[in-house]
Enzyme design. Structure first.
Site, PDB file in Angstrom:
ATOM      1  N   ASP A 149       0.730  -1.070   0.055  1.00 42.75           N
ATOM      2  CA  ASP A 149       0.076   0.067  -0.033  1.00 42.75           C
ATOM      3  C   ASP A 149       0.985   1.243  -0.097  1.00 42.75           C
ATOM      4  OD1 ASP A 149      -2.387   1.730   0.155  1.00 42.75           O
ATOM      5  OD2 ASP A 149      -1.934   1.604   2.568  1.00 42.75           O
TER       6      ASP A 149
ATOM      7  N   LYS B 236      -6.892  -5.413  -5.149  1.00 44.43           N
ATOM      8  CA  LYS B 236      -5.659  -5.509  -4.504  1.00 44.43           C
ATOM      9  C   LYS B 236      -5.364  -7.147  -4.287  1.00 44.43           C
ATOM     10  CE  LYS B 236      -4.923  -1.355  -2.060  1.00 44.43           C
ATOM     11  NZ  LYS B 236      -4.678  -0.586  -0.741  1.00 44.43           N
TER      12      LYS B 236
END
EC number: 7.6.2.1
Length: 1386
Positions: free
Chosen positions: A417, A866
């Site tokens: 991230d 993701k």
């Protein structure tokens, strides 16, 4: 109420019918699985809503409950092949006719393993239950029968109306009905969802905005028809039906679970989705059982071993049948078969199962007990590591699982991230250019760059062509401490936390320079920041974007303080004087304009437009008279490496110009068609012929050590992908800041297509371009071969033209062309493009394109995307993946990866709770992988190799003995020796090796990242290594059986009694076995501690002690039926021939191993062998130098350049991605004036310059993984000037704090691959030179008298081709002018 029947069949292109199973409700009963095409919700009507059986708001992430724990956990554990194998053996041992061993030898360790695993699983699930209960029991105010009542979150139902207050979490996905703020506005923070900490605005439907009173809301009976539950965070489509009218609902009307209400006193919302149906939970993924690759390999090996065991059992059973028929029948008269055996075939059948039991020790249950103990020890080492402890937040690293430690040493892909993981959520005003003058070159104290007592140095007399040596003069230097500017004297309203070090800018403001003052006046007026003055002089700025907050704060400290605003005015304090400007217009920001402007009238009546924006769009709108200043400012912008830049300009307007433009603006604003285009045209009309003021550079502050960590991990052949919910420009800027992308990146490909075909075409063009650039750099085509690029539709296209082949994506022999692409490429893909790239027919193309790039950045991705990216790499690359994040939006990614790492940051602890490992800062990832991960993998592999070796050596003796005992399943050893061999005699030494062993120290693991590659390639324990281990074990068993058999067959005791008896043979073989495996563990141990010595010698001592005790007459008298070897040990071990036999067997077993290892070390050393040798040489030289040099200086000092603006040429405009659509319309409308703030934001970065670029440019081509000292260095493209030497580890691999001693550099074949990652920043520019061999200088006073060639040292330790003198700053490849440069070490 009438509900229209015309419900659209397609809510939105992204909304598809979702086939999902409903989660269990509070009653514990599973609801009927069904397909939900659309959702209908009626407010304040639970009876109506319950008929649809919507999910409750209770969430459950745990796996077990009290009733299901035991059966479910045992079922999961017996899915392990080994556990099932041992259960099967236990059942066999309970059958007395075939069992030669006691049942307790298996059931005790099996129960121990199952119990330990069960306790661990129960503990993990307990914390999940605890987390679930904490969330489910949160209180919420629910409107029930006209009054607000406190209810737990778990009792909230779809259709309920909830009241939220400031700073409260949103309990479910709500439709915003009304707010305490004007016009139904409210402000939320969505960090838990998308990781963004800046605030967002939501607004209720106008018809419900006035229903702010509970009495009015109690009578509200509107019905919502909307899309079914889905995971799209940025989309919502629905319709509200109320009072015979319908109102369109969008995502701007929704408050999603996980958001936090900010700066809003209260609001009311209607529950649309609850519990598992909320978008947060739809994106959370499921808890997965994670196993390491070694575990999976072990399952395969256990099956193979079991097959081998069956084969041995069959061979011995056939032998038993033949023996019983041919020989055993002769003994029937006095040695009959035991019942129920009545023929030789049944005897062979029972013999088979007896041998299965006897030979089962090839894989003992103690193996799995030992594995769990070792993993537990490795986890404690991670928890105890002080170098992974963050003192700022008082947080230590934590291994939240004990099953994945060795997997840390095999990671190939890291998915990270951005916000909160790579960044600190801090922004700093770093530099600026005003009227052609730069300010802010000194950006941080040089004390952080240089330590007191280091040395400055100067190069004297360096010839450009004939430099045979470099004379180094070392001068003690004192640290320089630039002082942080004190603004209190200039401005009592200054922010005390603001840091700036260049006093020239402050002096310019004080003397009243008009350009400087106009510069900061623009910053104090041209923004959409809200100000809140909590007390006199205590200002708090709330900004929609982090960089705006930093710019307004900078203006505040330099005397231009933004105080307050109304829809029509802006009030500032300028150099102590309060000034109120009339705000005539805000020309708002969007991603197309990449700029914003304000038009204000000052108290004197002068009208001026102030504009700030991306230099790419603003500089082209300047008046022609700004040409010279624009050129100077552009040069300044080109040296703001990695900073977020803005250009600033203004334009004076006459009253007539303003009136004319204002009329056209009003006309565009009221247009019903193409309003946005008309407004953009009006804005563009007025934003022309502006005067340039200067530019700003803001640092998007990274976490400490992020660039260095990424550089080191890249050298370890680990690919890092950034998956973020932020905008493309923000993500790309961070990519440059953390050195994932650099100015040397050959090309960055942007994939932003909105359709499948456009994405496919962009990926295809990217691959063609990669092949083209790679071929151009590598010198074009060779042998006339064509380069082909797969298109994805069964076609292969020649990279340069239109030639095509049908039927195969890649024609041979170029099938792996994309895998062999050599170059620095980057790929940036947006979320909507990624959605297409992840489709089944596109994923192969995306993977091949992305994996050919050095850096991949996925922006505007949802949490579920993701996880899908991680799963895609797991599927196609079969590589070990690691995901790291800090927010709830990263949970699904963390769960999907092989290893999940949580950062305990500012976005809550959801990521930590879902992770396998957690710590406070990204930089600790380097140590987690390269030190703890590599050591864990190394230790586990050595442990397994030795364990299989010692058990095959132990067990196969039974096999050979079977041919000499009539295949009767008679054991060679005493049964107590069989029981204690793996539990006492050999367990502790191998445990000590598995827990404490290391081949190189921790610092060397960080300095030589190439040491990590064997784990990625799974070289230390694989099927080949397994067969080598068992081959060595079988060889040892042959020696241990036949040498004593041959030696004792004719041997006699001193009194003439023969030694050729079963018990003497058993004692001799057992003693030889224990000694041989103990010597072998000594050879395998690379790092000896006190514990290793105690365990090895203690195990040998315990063997002799226990054996003598078990063979004593005392125990025989007490238990005559249990101890049959009475006196055997005492009699046998007193015979010299026995010890001669043991010594001979040991020599025959160990000498070949020693010879092989010496030859391998000499002929084909591993990289770790070379590093160890370098370490030994360093230590020896340091001792010699210490004796001879006394107190003389023994190292070359380093010059700390500080941060004096010596940056490269990377710059990205910061304002172009600072916002979403701006708040200008809200401000000028006055809708939000009761609030004083939006979000004060977050992040900034500081990064090292210079040495990371060199490391990233280290290779021009891919080199094969370095598994030995024979790796060849790759050439590099380096430019600049000859750098000074440093005392950091970047030269000779030494610690940053340790002076580098002179060293002997071994042969290039052993050292050329030592790619080293320095801890401290090396000089910014590197040079390239030819390699010169070490030359022996006689007559020197230095120990050893060696002169090291600088090129040799760098080629040996860095993998560089040396340092050459450069005369220009070009980056062109090709052979440079070569000058031999050596350092005479004194």
């Amino acid at each position: 109420m009438t509900v229209l029947n015309e419900i659209p069949d397609k809510w939105f292109p992204i909304v598809l019918p979702l086939h999902r199973k409903k989660k269990k409700g509070l009653d514990g009963k599973s609801k009927k699985a069904r397909t939900e095409e659309e959702r209908k919700v009626r407010a304040n009507d639970r009876e109506y809503n319950e008929k649809f059986q919507y999910a409750s708001n209770c969430i459950m992430t745990s796996k077990y409950n009290i009733i299901t724990f035991l059966p479910v956990n045992l079922f999961e554990q017996f899915q392990e092949v080994a556990n099932t194998y041992f259960l099967f053996l236990l059942i066999l041992q309970l059958i007395p006719q075939i069992s030669s061993l006691s049942w307790f030898t298996t059931i005790v360790p099996l129960a121990l393993v199952l119990s330990i695993t069960a306790v661990k699983d129960a503990t993990d699930d307990y914390f999940r239950h605890k987390s679930d209960n904490q969330v489910n029991n949160r209180q919420s105010q629910v409107l029930i029968r006209g009054s607000l009542q406190n209810e737990k979150w778990m009792h909230v139902r779809v259709g309920d109306i909830i009241k939220l207050e400031n700073n409260q979490f949103v309990a479910a996905d709500l439709l915003l009905l009304s707010s305490s703020e004007p016009h139904g506005l409210c402000y939320i923070e969505t960090a838990e969802l998308d990781g963004e900490t800046n605030m967002k605005v939501r607004q209720s439907v106008s018809v419900t905005a006035e229903l702010g009173d509970p009495n009015n809301l109690a009578s509200f009976n509107g019905e919502v028809v909307c899309e079914p539950p889905n995971n799209k965070l940025d989309r919502f489509c629905g319709t509200l039906y109320w009072r015979d009218k319908k109102y369109t609902l969008t995502n701007q009307n929704m408050l999603l679970r996980g958001c936090v209400l900010r700066n809003t006193e209260a609001c009311y919302g209607l529950v649309i989705f609850a519990g598992p149906d909320t978008k947060l939970m739809q994106n959370s993924g499921c808890t997965k059982f994670k196993r390491t690759s070694i575990d999976r390999l072990m399952n395969t090996l256990v099956l193979w071993i079991f097959g081998f065991l069956v084969c041995m059992g069959v061979i011995l059973a056939v032998g038993n049948a033949i023996w019983e028929r041919e020989v055993g029948s002769l003994f029937q008269s006095y040695l009959p078969w035991d019942p129920p055996v009545d023929n030789f075939m049944f005897s062979a059948f029972l013999s088979f199962w007896s041998y299965v039991i006897i030979l089962n020790t090839v894989v003992p249950i103690s193996l799995y007990v030992s594995v769990e103990v070792i993993r537990l020890g490795h986890s404690y080492f991670i928890n105890w590591d002080q170098q992974m402890f963050c003192s700022q937040c008082n947080t230590a690293a934590e291994a939240r699982t004990t099953t994945l430690n060795e997997e840390l040493g095999q990671v190939e892909y890291i998915f990270s991230d951005k916000t909160g993981t790579l960044t600190q959520n801090i922004m700093t005003f770093n530099k600026c250019s005003i009227n052609g003058q730069t300010y802010g070159e000194v950006t941080e104290p040089l004390a952080t760059q240089r330590k007191a007592g280091t040395f400055s140095f100067f190069f004297l007399h360096i010839s450009s062509l004939q430099c045979n040596s470099i004379n180094v003069i070392m001068v003690p230097s004192s640290p320089v401490y630039p002082q942080k500017l004190d603004f209190t004297g200039l401005n009592p309203l200054a922010d005390p936390d603001f840091c700036f070090y260049d006093d020239k800018l402050l002096e310019s403001v004080k003397v009243g320079d008009s350009h400087t003052q106009e510069f900061f006046r623009l910053l104090s007026l041209c923004h959409t920041v809200m100000s809140e003055e909590k007390s006199e002089g205590e200002l708090v700025y709330k900004a929609q974007s982090p960089d705006e907050g930093a710019l307004v704060t900078a203006a505040r400290n330099f005397g231009f303080v933004f105080r307050s605003r109304t829809p029509g005015t802006i009030t500032t304090t300028e150099m102590g004087r309060t000034v109120t400007y009339s705000l005539l217009a805000i020309l708002d920001f969007n991603n197309i304009r990449k700029r914003m402007s304000v038009i204000v009238r000052n108290p004197e009546g002068r009208i001026r437009l102030y504009c700030k924006g991306a230099d790419t769009v603003l500089l082209e709108r300047l008046h022609p008279c700004n040409h010279e200043l624009m050129s100077i400012t552009s040069d300044h912008l080109n040296v703001t490496d990695g900073l977020r830049t803005l250009a600033l300009a203004y334009r004076d307007l006459t009253g007539d110009e303003w009136e004319a433009w204002s009329e056209s603006h009003r006309f565009a604003d009221k247009a019903t068609n193409y309003r946005e285009d008309r407004l953009a045209a009006a804005y563009d009309e007025i934003e022309q012929d502006m005067m340039l003021l200067g530019a700003t550079a803001i640092e998007d502050k990274l976490q400490e050590g992020v660039p260095e960590t990424i550089a080191v991990l890249s050298l370890a052949n680990i690919k890092i992908w950034v998956l973020t919910g932020d905008k493309q420009e923000t993500a790309v800027n961070i990519g440059y800041s953390c050195k994932m992308l650099t100015d040397d990146t050959a090309e960055v490909f942007i994939i932003s297509g909105h359709t499948v075909q456009s994405v496919r075409q962009e990926l295809r063009k990217a691959r063609e371009r990669m092949v083209e650039l790679s071929r151009a750099r590598d010198g074009g085509k060779e042998d006339g071969t064509e380069a082909w690029v797969g298109v994805g539709d069964g076609t292969a296209v020649a990279a340069g033209g239109g030639k095509q082949l049908q039927g195969s994506p890649f024609p041979p022999p170029h099938a792996n062309l994309m895998d062999n692409i050599s170059g620095e490429f980057g790929l940036v893909i947006s979320g909507h493009s990624l959605a297409h790239a992840l489709e089944a027919d596109m994923e192969g193309e995306f993977v091949s394109t992305a994996c050919a790039c050095k850096a991949v950045i996925c922006c505007r991705v949802t949490p579920l995307q993701k996880a899908q990216v991680v799963e895609l790499i797991k599927k196609h690359k079969k590589a070990v993946t690691l995901a790291i994040g800090d927010g709830a939006n990263d949970v699904s990614m963390i769960k999907s990866a092989h290893i999940g790492v949580g950062i305990s940051g500012q976005e809550g602890i959801q990521a930590v709770l879902a992770s396998d490992y957690s710590f406070a800062q990204f930089r600790f990832l380097q140590r987690l992988l390269l030190v703890h991960g590599r050591w864990s993998y190394l230790r586990m592999c050595r442990f397994l190799c030795y364990f299989f070796y010692k058990n095959f050596a132990f067990t196969m003796v039974h096999f050979w003995f079977g041919f000499f005992c009539g295949f009767s399943a008679q054991t060679v050893y005493d049964q107590y020796f069989i029981t204690l061999y793996n539990i006492v005699y050999t367990s502790l030494p191998v445990l000590a090796m598995g827990i404490f062993d290391q081949d190189v120290p921790d610092q060397r693991n960080l300095e030589y990242p190439k040491l990590y590659e064997p784990g990625q390639l799974n070289l230390l324990f694989n099927k080949r290594e397994f067969f080598i281990c068992i081959a060595q074990g079988i060889y040892t068993s042959v020696v241990l059986f036949f040498v004593p058999y041959a030696m004792l067959s004719d041997a006699t005791q001193s009194n003439g009694v023969p030694l050729a008896d079963y018990q003497s043979f058993a004692v001799t073989t057992a003693t030889a076995l224990v000694i041989v495996v103990s010597v072998q563990i000594g050879l395998d141990t690379g790092f000896w501690t006190v514990i290793n010595h105690v365990f090895v010698w203690g195990s040998l001592g315990s063997y002799f002690t226990i054996m003598l005790a078990l063979h004593s007459q005392s125990l025989f008298r007490i238990f005559p039926n249990q101890f049959h070897f009475v006196g055997s040990a005492q009699n046998t071990l007193l015979q010299p021939v026995v010890w001669l036999t043991i010594a001979l067997a040991t020599a025959i077993c160990i000498v070949p191993v020693l010879a092989f290892r010496f030859l391998k070390l000499d002929l084909k050393p591993q990289l770790s062998d070379t590093v160890r040798y370098t370490q030994l040489v360093r230590q020896k030289r340091r001792k010699l130098a210490g004796r001879s040099a006394g107190g003389a200086w023994r190292g070359v000092g380093s010059v700390s350049e500080g941060r004096l603006g010596a940056r490269g040429g990377s710059r990205r405009s910061g304002y172009a991605f600072a916002h979403q659509e701006g708040f200008g319309e809200l401000i000028t409308s006055g809708k939000n004036m009761r609030l004083s703030s939006l979000a004060l934001a977050n992040f900034a970065s500081r990064h090292s310059s210079g040495w990371i670029d060199t490391l990233r440019r280290k290779k021009n081509t891919h080199t094969p993984p370095c598994t030995s000292g024979e790796c060849s260095p790759a050439p590099s493209i380096i430019s600049g000037s000859v750098p000074p030497l440093s005392n950091s580890s970047s030269l000779l691999g030494g610690s940053q704090d340790t002076p580098i001693e002179e060293e002997t550099v071994t042969a290039a074949a052993q050292t050329s691959a030592l790619t080293t990652a320095p801890e401290a920043a090396a000089p910014q520019a590197s040079a390239q030179a030819s390699t010169a061999a070490p030359v022996r200088h006689h007559g020197t006073d230095s120990p050893g008298g060696w002169t090291l060639s600088l090129g040799t040292v760098q080629e040996a330790l860095f993998g560089w081709k040396g340092i050459s003198q450069r005369t220009s700053a070009s980056n062109s490849p090709g052979p440079p002018s070569v000058a031999k440069e050596t350092i005479q070490m004194k």
